[in-house]
Design a protein around this motif. Structure first.
Motif, PDB file in Angstrom:
ATOM      1  N   GLY A 122      -8.066 -15.265   9.435  1.00 26.52           N
ATOM      2  CA  GLY A 122      -6.695 -15.413   9.894  1.00 26.52           C
ATOM      3  C   GLY A 122      -6.030 -14.305  10.934  1.00 26.52           C
ATOM      4  N   ASN A 123      -6.298 -13.044  10.602  1.00 33.25           N
ATOM      5  CA  ASN A 123      -5.622 -12.301  11.321  1.00 33.25           C
ATOM      6  C   ASN A 123      -6.423 -12.061  12.766  1.00 33.25           C
ATOM      7  N   ALA A 124      -7.432 -12.206  12.613  1.00 31.19           N
ATOM      8  CA  ALA A 124      -8.464 -12.190  13.983  1.00 31.19           C
ATOM      9  C   ALA A 124      -8.172 -13.357  15.011  1.00 31.19           C
ATOM     10  N   HIS A 125      -8.046 -14.775  14.109  1.00 34.49           N
ATOM     11  CA  HIS A 125      -8.035 -15.805  14.694  1.00 34.49           C
ATOM     12  C   HIS A 125      -6.666 -15.775  15.592  1.00 34.49           C
ATOM     13  N   GLY A 126      -5.511 -15.466  14.900  1.00 30.45           N
ATOM     14  CA  GLY A 126      -4.045 -15.751  15.290  1.00 30.45           C
ATOM     15  C   GLY A 126      -3.948 -14.598  16.441  1.00 30.45           C
ATOM     16  N   ASN A 127      -4.529 -13.379  16.438  1.00 35.02           N
ATOM     17  CA  ASN A 127      -4.332 -12.640  17.517  1.00 35.02           C
ATOM     18  C   ASN A 127      -5.067 -12.699  18.663  1.00 35.02           C
ATOM     19  N   ILE A 128      -6.632 -13.213  18.531  1.00 40.07           N
ATOM     20  CA  ILE A 128      -7.152 -13.729  19.564  1.00 40.07           C
ATOM     21  C   ILE A 128      -6.521 -14.718  20.659  1.00 40.07           C
ATOM     22  N   ARG A 129      -5.903 -15.799  19.783  1.00 37.70           N
ATOM     23  CA  ARG A 129      -4.960 -16.778  20.416  1.00 37.70           C
ATOM     24  C   ARG A 129      -4.177 -16.245  21.255  1.00 37.70           C
ATOM     25  N   GLU A 130      -3.296 -15.335  20.496  1.00 39.93           N
ATOM     26  CA  GLU A 130      -2.260 -14.539  21.305  1.00 39.93           C
ATOM     27  C   GLU A 130      -2.759 -14.192  22.910  1.00 39.93           C
ATOM     28  N   LEU A 131      -3.827 -13.418  22.453  1.00 36.78           N
ATOM     29  CA  LEU A 131      -4.408 -12.731  23.766  1.00 36.78           C
ATOM     30  C   LEU A 131      -5.144 -13.714  24.807  1.00 36.78           C
ATOM     31  N   VAL A 132      -5.475 -14.750  24.353  1.00 36.48           N
ATOM     32  CA  VAL A 132      -5.835 -15.894  25.191  1.00 36.48           C
ATOM     33  C   VAL A 132      -4.400 -16.487  25.821  1.00 36.48           C
ATOM     34  N   GLY A 133      -3.600 -16.606  24.989  1.00 42.14           N
ATOM     35  CA  GLY A 133      -2.088 -16.758  25.755  1.00 42.14           C
ATOM     36  C   GLY A 133      -1.772 -16.016  26.780  1.00 42.14           C
ATOM     37  N   TRP A 134      -2.029 -14.769  26.659  1.00 39.33           N
ATOM     38  CA  TRP A 134      -1.312 -13.967  27.663  1.00 39.33           C
ATOM     39  C   TRP A 134      -2.330 -13.840  28.716  1.00 39.33           C
ATOM     40  N   THR A 135      -3.598 -14.512  28.550  1.00 44.48           N
ATOM     41  CA  THR A 135      -4.642 -14.747  29.421  1.00 44.48           C
ATOM     42  C   THR A 135      -5.356 -13.066  29.883  1.00 44.48           C
TER      43      THR A 135
END
Lengths: 172, 172
Positions: B59-72
């Motif tokens: 869950g932690n990995a997933h969420g933070n990966i999505r955030e980083l994708v959001g930041w591009t």
DNA sequence: CATTACTTTCAGTATATTCTGAAAGTAGGA
DNA sequence: TCCTACTTTCAGAATATACTGAAAGTAATG
């Protein structure tokens, strides 16, 4: 019910907004609020006045005031005849910006550089492809961060008017 | 006991250090660590590899990966034959800096401007001394923040080489 | 030296943030 | 359609951060 004036309303909005903003800058909310409060005060204020206005405890007020003094964003003022300390904020926007720039450089850029330097150095003699890629990445990052830090430092030393000229060239 | 290589050691130092640094930038530690890990990877990595390497939950990995994708700051890569997603980081330091500059402008400078504009407007017609002082302070702050934002925006649009020239003039 | 007017500290509490892991969701392939 | 391989969600737990308030500390004053 307390009656409010337009000035009070605007000031409260500023204090609240600045507090929220502070959070996303890694500055704690109360500290930002105290700063906003002093920034919009026409006279130096005591710890008790700050506690009262922001509805916070003595300990909280005290600690955050000390932090702000540490950042040199506010300074303590002694009034003759009064035993307690009063505090006033630096009002000049350019000076505030320079202070924050210097402080952040010291707290963030310098430690980052230490790490990058260490990572770059540790891998400078390694021969395999992966190590070379890592070394190159660390070196690029280090150079960039170092340059940014020096630019920031210089900007903070330069007169405002000169910076404004350079900025104007960029924006136009 | 695991044997370590100099490269692994340096990479771990970078990941840990970047994580700590991130905190003081209002970025969460895990997000910064994942970014550091991908930044120093020579190939795209899966969520499971990231979980394994940093010892964090899905869950932690997933969420933070999505955030980083959001930041591009990272992008997802699909490998043919593989069903799962892989992620790789933008490696170009200048591009990373521009991305972060734009994102922070959007998240911090713009909301700040809204507040300052509102505070300045609300008090523009008030006649008493205190209100005039407040209005002047808000207006100065607004102008400064606005100028900074525009400068940042321009810088992020300009080629790296031009920026380097201007920076060089400043530092010398 | 005792009183008063403050400032400082800090253990305990409250709040906010981050993390876990298991369950639910989704979609490609047989 | 069902299975399988993956992704996403989220309630509850863990941790980190901030705040309180009362007690201890300090120093000016009479």
């Amino acid at each position: 019910m307390e009656a409010t004036t337009p000035l009070q309303d605007a000031r409260d909005e500023f204090i609240a907004g600045w507090g929220t903003l502070g959070s996303s800058w890694g500055i704690n909310r109360t500290m930002a609020q105290i700063h906003a409060f002093l920034l919009t005060s026409t006279r130096p204020l005591s710890t008790d006045e700050i506690m009262e206005a922001l509805q916070i405890s003595r300990g909280n007020a005290h600690g955050n005031i000390r932090e702000l003094v540490g950042w040199t964003l506010i300074r303590s003022v002694i009034k003759k005849g009064e035993r307690k300390e009063f505090f006033e904020a630096e009002k000049d926007v350019w000076k505030i910006a320079c202070t924050i720039a210097r402080e952040r450089k010291r707290r963030e850029i310098e430690p980052a550089l230490e790490i990058l330097k260490s990572c770059s150095d540790q891998t400078k003699d390694l021969k395999d492809k992966e190590s070379k890629a890592f070394h190159a990445q660390m070196t690029e990052l280090r150079d960039f961060v170092s340059l940014s830090g020096r630019a920031l430092e210089s900007a903070a030393k330069t007169e405002q008017s000169k910076i404004l000229k350079v900025a104007a060239r960029f924006i136009s």
